[in-house]
Design a protein around this motif. Structure first.
Motif, PDB file in Angstrom:
ATOM      1  N   ASP A  64       0.832  -1.207   0.000  1.00  0.00           N
ATOM      2  CA  ASP A  64       0.000   0.000   0.000  1.00  0.00           C
ATOM      3  C   ASP A  64       0.865   1.254   0.000  1.00  0.00           C
ATOM      4  O   ASP A  64       0.425   2.318  -0.408  1.00  0.00           O
ATOM      5  N   TYR A  83       9.219   2.069  14.343  1.00  0.00           N
ATOM      6  CA  TYR A  83       8.441   1.073  15.080  1.00  0.00           C
ATOM      7  C   TYR A  83       8.981   0.772  16.475  1.00  0.00           C
ATOM      8  O   TYR A  83       8.382  -0.007  17.215  1.00  0.00           O
ATOM      9  N   LYS A 160       2.666 -12.928  13.851  1.00  0.00           N
ATOM     10  CA  LYS A 160       1.234 -12.578  13.999  1.00  0.00           C
ATOM     11  C   LYS A 160       0.772 -12.948  15.402  1.00  0.00           C
ATOM     12  O   LYS A 160       0.065 -12.177  16.055  1.00  0.00           O
ATOM     13  N   LYS A 165       6.270  -7.188  14.448  1.00  0.00           N
ATOM     14  CA  LYS A 165       6.334  -6.857  13.018  1.00  0.00           C
ATOM     15  C   LYS A 165       7.508  -7.586  12.383  1.00  0.00           C
ATOM     16  O   LYS A 165       8.631  -7.523  12.875  1.00  0.00           O
ATOM     17  N   ASP A 186       5.445  -7.952   7.315  1.00  0.00           N
ATOM     18  CA  ASP A 186       4.848  -6.622   7.457  1.00  0.00           C
ATOM     19  C   ASP A 186       5.602  -5.565   6.667  1.00  0.00           C
ATOM     20  O   ASP A 186       5.016  -4.606   6.192  1.00  0.00           O
ATOM     21  N   LYS A 210       1.917  -2.740   4.048  1.00  0.00           N
ATOM     22  CA  LYS A 210       0.474  -2.614   3.861  1.00  0.00           C
ATOM     23  C   LYS A 210      -0.100  -1.735   4.979  1.00  0.00           C
ATOM     24  O   LYS A 210       0.555  -1.506   5.983  1.00  0.00           O
ATOM     25  N   GLY A 211      -1.338  -1.254   4.771  1.00  0.00           N
ATOM     26  CA  GLY A 211      -1.976  -0.457   5.809  1.00  0.00           C
ATOM     27  C   GLY A 211      -1.730   1.026   5.611  1.00  0.00           C
ATOM     28  O   GLY A 211      -1.331   1.460   4.535  1.00  0.00           O
ATOM     29  N   ASP A 212      -1.951   1.788   6.701  1.00  0.00           N
ATOM     30  CA  ASP A 212      -1.940   3.246   6.523  1.00  0.00           C
ATOM     31  C   ASP A 212      -0.773   3.935   7.222  1.00  0.00           C
ATOM     32  O   ASP A 212      -0.871   5.082   7.636  1.00  0.00           O
ATOM     33  N   ASP A 213       0.364   3.231   7.354  1.00  0.00           N
ATOM     34  CA  ASP A 213       1.540   3.844   7.984  1.00  0.00           C
ATOM     35  C   ASP A 213       2.338   4.736   7.027  1.00  0.00           C
ATOM     36  O   ASP A 213       3.272   5.417   7.455  1.00  0.00           O
TER      37      ASP A 213
END
Ligand SMILES: *Cc1c(COP(=O)(O)O)cnc(C)c1O
Length: 391
Positions: A64, A83, A160, A165, A186, A210-213
């Protein structure tokens, strides 16, 4: 979105060297900051060539977001800083690139982050290491220079379960051979300096996820000053045009060279995931029958043997990098793993006779002919040098 923001689109990307952009008025600058208009303000934050390259890398990695950074090491630094905070813990493979090791052993602990090392091919050991909470697990798809293949799916499952991560350094594989995010990782990290740039004329890195980071990481990248310059991004976009061809051709060549080397007199061992005796042959299936352009082999006579090899095979330049169009060699003991503690080098089998080969795209006959010259010279020496790194 067209990153170059023109009414028509040039077939090949223009190089946009501007460090700063003219903005019409205060309403326009508000719109930019609020994300209501697309554009650029200051090149350290974002510029068209980096945005274009990031978009292409995101497609290759099914990501993403991608941050393109000034080097592979900048990409790793960005991930760790993004992180981890003081008191957090990172678990890392005990077989990482030398400079990554240095970052994790000497720099990251200065920020108050604890780092432990584990054999990431030993899943019970990984499970045990993750019993103590860890923010990140770090592994390389194909390890440097021992060519072990990480069990990414299994590591991802463990991560997971513990809320850790998984960061995978995919430099030796490239997204043509492996897309770690599709296997559950990740963060996929690349040193674009290597096979993705592909011509030994850029220094760049990337992390994808992926995701909104994405926005948070882009902001951190600018704040810490790890942004990429336009010219290297532009050159790397050109490299990407031929990445698939180069990755497949060099991987095919490396498999043939590895099998050939294994039969040559004076070659003590060969490390490449395509070889039948390779310890990770079974998990290597995710590499899709392309096992990478990197291999390592040990010549007789230790350091003297390596010197003789290098002097007799000038067509395989000694340069401590990889991923070039031509075949090059390196010597982990004195270059990439020079700062590695002696015990760790010994445990990994990084001996003074170990040569790392980055196989190129020329015909395999030409590569073998040059290797043969080097091997003949190494074998001609009298035996007796000890296999220690200092030997
Ligand atoms: C080269 C390399 C890096 C560091 O990348 P730079 O672009 O040189 O900063 C990290 N990991 C691996 C496996 C590498 O080969």
């Amino acid at each position: 979105m067209d990153p170059y923001q023109s009414a028509s689109t040039p077939l090949v990307p223009p190089l946009m060297t501007a460090a700063v952009y003219r903005i019409a008025d205060l309403d326009a600058v508000d719109a930019l900051y609020e994300g209501k208009a697309t554009g650029y303000i200051y090149a350290r934050d974002a510029h068209p060539n980096a945005r274009h390259l990031a978009g292409e890398l995101s497609k290759l990695h099914s990501a993403d977001w991608t941050c393109v950074t000034a080097s592979g090491m900048a990409a790793l630094s960005l991930a760790f800083v993004a992180y981890c905070s003081p008191g957090d813990r990172i678990v890392a493979s005990d077989r990482l690139y030398g400079r990554t090791n240095k970052l994790l052993r000497e720099e990251i602990p200065r920020l108050g982050v604890f780092v432990d090392f584990v054999d990431t091919n030993d899943l019970p050991a990984v499970a045990k290491a993750l019993e103590t909470p860890a923010k990140m697990l770090v592994a390389e798809t194909i390890s440097n220079p021992t060519m072990r293949v990480a069990p990414i799916r299994e590591l991802a499952a463990r991560c997971k379960a513990t809320g850790t991560k998984l960061l995978v350094d995919n430099t030796f594989a490239t997204p043509i051979l492996c897309r770690p995010l599709e296997l559950g990782a990740d963060i996929a990290m690349e040193s674009l300096t290597k096979q993705i740039g592909g011509h030994s004329d850029v220094t760049l890195g990337s992390i994808s996820g992926k995701g909104d980071d994405g926005n948070r990481l882009a902001s951190l990248m600018s704040t810490w000053g790890w942004s990429a310059n336009p010219f290297d991004c532009w050159m790397t976009l050109r490299g990407l045009e031929t990445l698939e061809l180069r990755a497949k051709a060099s991987s095919e060549n490396a498999g043939q060279v590895a099998a050939w080397l294994a039969e040559q007199p004076g070659v003590l061992r060969v490390l490449h995931p395509s070889l039948p005796h390779h310890p990770d042959r079974a998990i290597s299936v995710y590499l899709n029958e392309a096992f990478g352009h990197m291999l390592a082999f040990e010549v007789v006579n230790g350091r003297a043997g390596v010197n003789a090899f290098m002097r007799a095979a000038p067509g395989i330049p000694f340069c401590p990098s990889l991923g070039h169009t031509g075949t090059t060699c390196s010597h982990p003991c004195t270059t990439s793993h020079r700062f590695e503690p002696e015990a760790s080098r010994a445990a990994q089998g990084i001996t003074s006779g170990l040569i790392r080969l980055s196989v190129g795209i020329a015909s395999v006959e030409r590569i073998q002919a040059e290797l043969a010259k080097g091997l003949t010279a190494a074998n001609r020496l009298l035996p007796g040098n000890p296999p220690a790194c200092s030997g």
